[in-house]
Design a protein around this motif. Sequence first.
Motif, PDB file in Angstrom:
ATOM      1  N   ALA B 168       0.835  -1.205   0.000  1.00 24.42           N
ATOM      2  CA  ALA B 168       0.000   0.000   0.000  1.00 24.42           C
ATOM      3  C   ALA B 168       0.867   1.251   0.000  1.00 24.42           C
ATOM      4  CB  ALA B 168      -0.931  -0.005   1.215  1.00 24.42           C
ATOM      5  N   ALA B 169       1.935   1.240   0.783  1.00 25.59           N
ATOM      6  CA  ALA B 169       2.828   2.407   0.820  1.00 25.59           C
ATOM      7  C   ALA B 169       3.497   2.608  -0.538  1.00 25.59           C
ATOM      8  CB  ALA B 169       3.883   2.220   1.902  1.00 25.59           C
ATOM      9  N   PHE B 171       2.328   1.626  -3.396  1.00 27.50           N
ATOM     10  CA  PHE B 171       1.280   2.059  -4.324  1.00 27.50           C
ATOM     11  C   PHE B 171       1.055   3.564  -4.196  1.00 27.50           C
ATOM     12  CE2 PHE B 171      -3.290   2.950  -4.883  1.00 27.50           C
ATOM     13  CZ  PHE B 171      -3.442   2.585  -6.211  1.00 27.50           C
ATOM     14  N   ARG B 172       0.960   4.026  -2.942  1.00 26.69           N
ATOM     15  CA  ARG B 172       0.759   5.469  -2.733  1.00 26.69           C
ATOM     16  C   ARG B 172       1.906   6.265  -3.334  1.00 26.69           C
ATOM     17  NH1 ARG B 172      -1.552   4.238   2.094  1.00 26.69           N
ATOM     18  NH2 ARG B 172       0.421   4.223   3.189  1.00 26.69           N
ATOM     19  N   GLN B 173       3.130   5.845  -3.036  1.00 19.39           N
ATOM     20  CA  GLN B 173       4.307   6.594  -3.479  1.00 19.39           C
ATOM     21  C   GLN B 173       4.399   6.612  -5.004  1.00 19.39           C
ATOM     22  OE1 GLN B 173       6.550   8.296  -1.894  1.00 19.39           O
ATOM     23  NE2 GLN B 173       8.146   8.565  -3.437  1.00 19.39           N
ATOM     24  N   LEU B 176      -0.082   6.791  -6.831  1.00 21.02           N
ATOM     25  CA  LEU B 176      -0.908   7.955  -6.499  1.00 21.02           C
ATOM     26  C   LEU B 176      -0.133   9.263  -6.611  1.00 21.02           C
ATOM     27  CD1 LEU B 176      -3.209   6.741  -3.590  1.00 21.02           C
ATOM     28  CD2 LEU B 176      -3.545   6.684  -6.058  1.00 21.02           C
ATOM     29  N   LYS B 177       1.175   9.226  -6.356  1.00 20.86           N
ATOM     30  CA  LYS B 177       1.937  10.482  -6.483  1.00 20.86           C
ATOM     31  C   LYS B 177       2.560  10.610  -7.867  1.00 20.86           C
ATOM     32  CE  LYS B 177       2.809  10.956  -1.552  1.00 20.86           C
ATOM     33  NZ  LYS B 177       3.792  10.651  -0.494  1.00 20.86           N
ATOM     34  N   TRP B 234       9.212  11.768  -5.096  1.00 22.34           N
ATOM     35  CA  TRP B 234       8.368  11.424  -6.246  1.00 22.34           C
ATOM     36  C   TRP B 234       8.369  12.478  -7.332  1.00 22.34           C
ATOM     37  CZ3 TRP B 234       4.323  14.655  -7.479  1.00 22.34           C
ATOM     38  CH2 TRP B 234       3.908  15.560  -6.476  1.00 22.34           C
TER      39      TRP B 234
END
Lengths: 260, 369
Positions: B168-169, B171-173, B176-177, B234
């Motif tokens: 999940a981390a 994926f976010r990094q 999503l960013k 990112w």
Amino acid sequence: MPETVISAQNLDLTFETNDGPVHALKDITLDIAEGEFVSLIGPSGCGKTTLLRVIADLEKPTGGTMSVNGMTPEQARLARAYGYVFQQAALLPWRTIEDNVGLPLEVMGLDRATRTERIRSNLALVNLAGFEKKFPWQLSGGMQQRASIARALAVEPAMLLMDEPFGALDEIVRDHLNEQLLKLWAKTKKTVVFVTHSIPEAVFLSTRIVVMSPRPGRIHEIIDCDLGPDRPLDIRETPEFLKIAHQVREGLKAGHSYDE
Amino acid sequence: MSLFRPNWQALAALLATLLSLTALPYTAGMSAQFSLAVAVLLAAGAIVSMLRLAAGLEALVLLVASFGAASMLIAGLAGATGTASAGYFASLVAAWLLGWRLVTVLSGDGSRTGQTAGIVAITVPALFGIWVLILWECIVRGAGVPFVLLPPPSAIGLRIGNSLPILAADFRQTVLKAVLFGYVVGSLTGFLVAILADRFRFFANGLLPVGNMVSALPMIGIAPVMVIWFGFDWQSKAAVVIVMTFFPMLVNTLAGLAASSDMERDLMRTYGAGHWQVLMKLRLHAAMPFIFNALKINSTLALIGAIVAEFFGTPIVGMGFRISTEVGRMNLDMVWAEIALAAVVGSLFYGALALLERTVTFWHPSYRR
Ligand SMILES: Nc1ncnc2c1ncn2[C@@H]1O[C@H](COP(=O)(O)OP(=O)(O)OP(=O)(O)O)[C@@H](O)[C@H]1O
Ligand SMILES: [Mg+2]
């Protein structure tokens, strides 16, 4: 005496192509009066479309002068003096029939109520009431062409320029649309310039027939043709009709040289 | 009318089952009886499915036989990795053939009503995917393929389940960013510059050669430069994504703006429409198939770009970072977990765009109904 609305003086047009210049129009002089129905007829490549496009300011002449409603063609175009019907219906596929008819009205910036009313009345005029929500590809070719005529009429122009609008349709549909167009013309007294390949169509519809000849495109002969305001389809069997048709055919033959 | 309706998949399955009997037991972890039970299940399934049954019943028989046998075969590998005999693989082939037959029965003769067609459209690819996983699992574990070469899907699945917070981390990094920001900014500027370049032609003439040059630049080359310019986080990955997505959108939009026909443009001209009216009412609509093409290309490019860019320096989070470090530690199950995540994200991204494309360009001949 009705006013002259389209006036061409010694019009010349040469296209510069990669294989050298193409002389599409040569020394065209033609006056069209308000309320006339003028047909342009002639063999393929004789410049009928080009002449119509010059009137519509879609093509600039390389010589001579053209005036429409006493203005330059460009001014007339921007004043929306005419409605143009192309050989294909050219309806936008992402718009419904009613939105296609409303397209020029949106461009003109008319308000919604006026648009709705004009769409309704013009679709009724071409017998397409009930097809408002259909998309163009869901309609037959003849219906599409009728929609494109409704679209041209919705602008409420005093002048209609039509380039072989019924060329791709079958004989029966064509007869039917010819009758409807004639009624419309009799009712609205619009000036119509109509390009066709069909002698009967030209004689049936027109008040004057301009016979053109190719290479370079020029006017061979202008034939008066007034069969009176009331013309049922059967008029095509009468001697008067056949006489004019014969005259047009002779004109076409004389203008056309087969020895090349 | 005979009672029997033979078909080649069931006949071949029967043959494979018979062959498998020459090498009993299937694995060191399976008794001969248990192996025989699998063979009986397969043979019964093959024979019964060839009787004249209703399509639904036939599908049920095939489902039970193929998946029942497959799960027994997987269970038989417990504590017996790498001991599978030729018989094991023969019965695996038989189970797979029955699974194939099931798909054939479900697809029917193509004369389905709209409703069942929808169900078939989902189940057939799903069955296909499940069989890829089953074969992968059984072959890798049965033949004892080394873990670093290819871990079995069960190990990857286990790793995914145990590493959800890390995934999940990452994926976010990464998604999503870097991907989302870069994708939106890159595609949007590509689009807007195309609109300008179309209005001012000289601009396009100057820009396109530069564009071709930039898109020919290897991403491997620009990624480190972006890290120097925009730092380790990112933002530098998003910059790589922007560079990668900008030109496909620019080039496609420019091509799309030229897609309306001369007649349609002449039509707008007879209405005295100005440049922006023609653009809004005609040319942008006609350009939509091209623009969606670019959006779909860019969705793939953005994901690849962001992941690979992370190989060149990053904070200790992100899908690309994880892949490069876990490869170094020989934790191939984690690498594959990230690959699976990337595949799912990429497919969903692409699928959503394809769906949107269908609604926006419903009028295009390829979607019309
Ligand atoms: N845009 C153009 N560029 C170059 N040549 C052109 C162009 N448009 C027309 N022409 C040429 O001008 C001549 C007249 O063409 P035009 O389309 O006016 O003929 P037409 O009488 O309408 O023929 P048809 O009956 O086949 O429609 C032809 O020789 C054609 O090749
Ligand atoms: Mg023509």
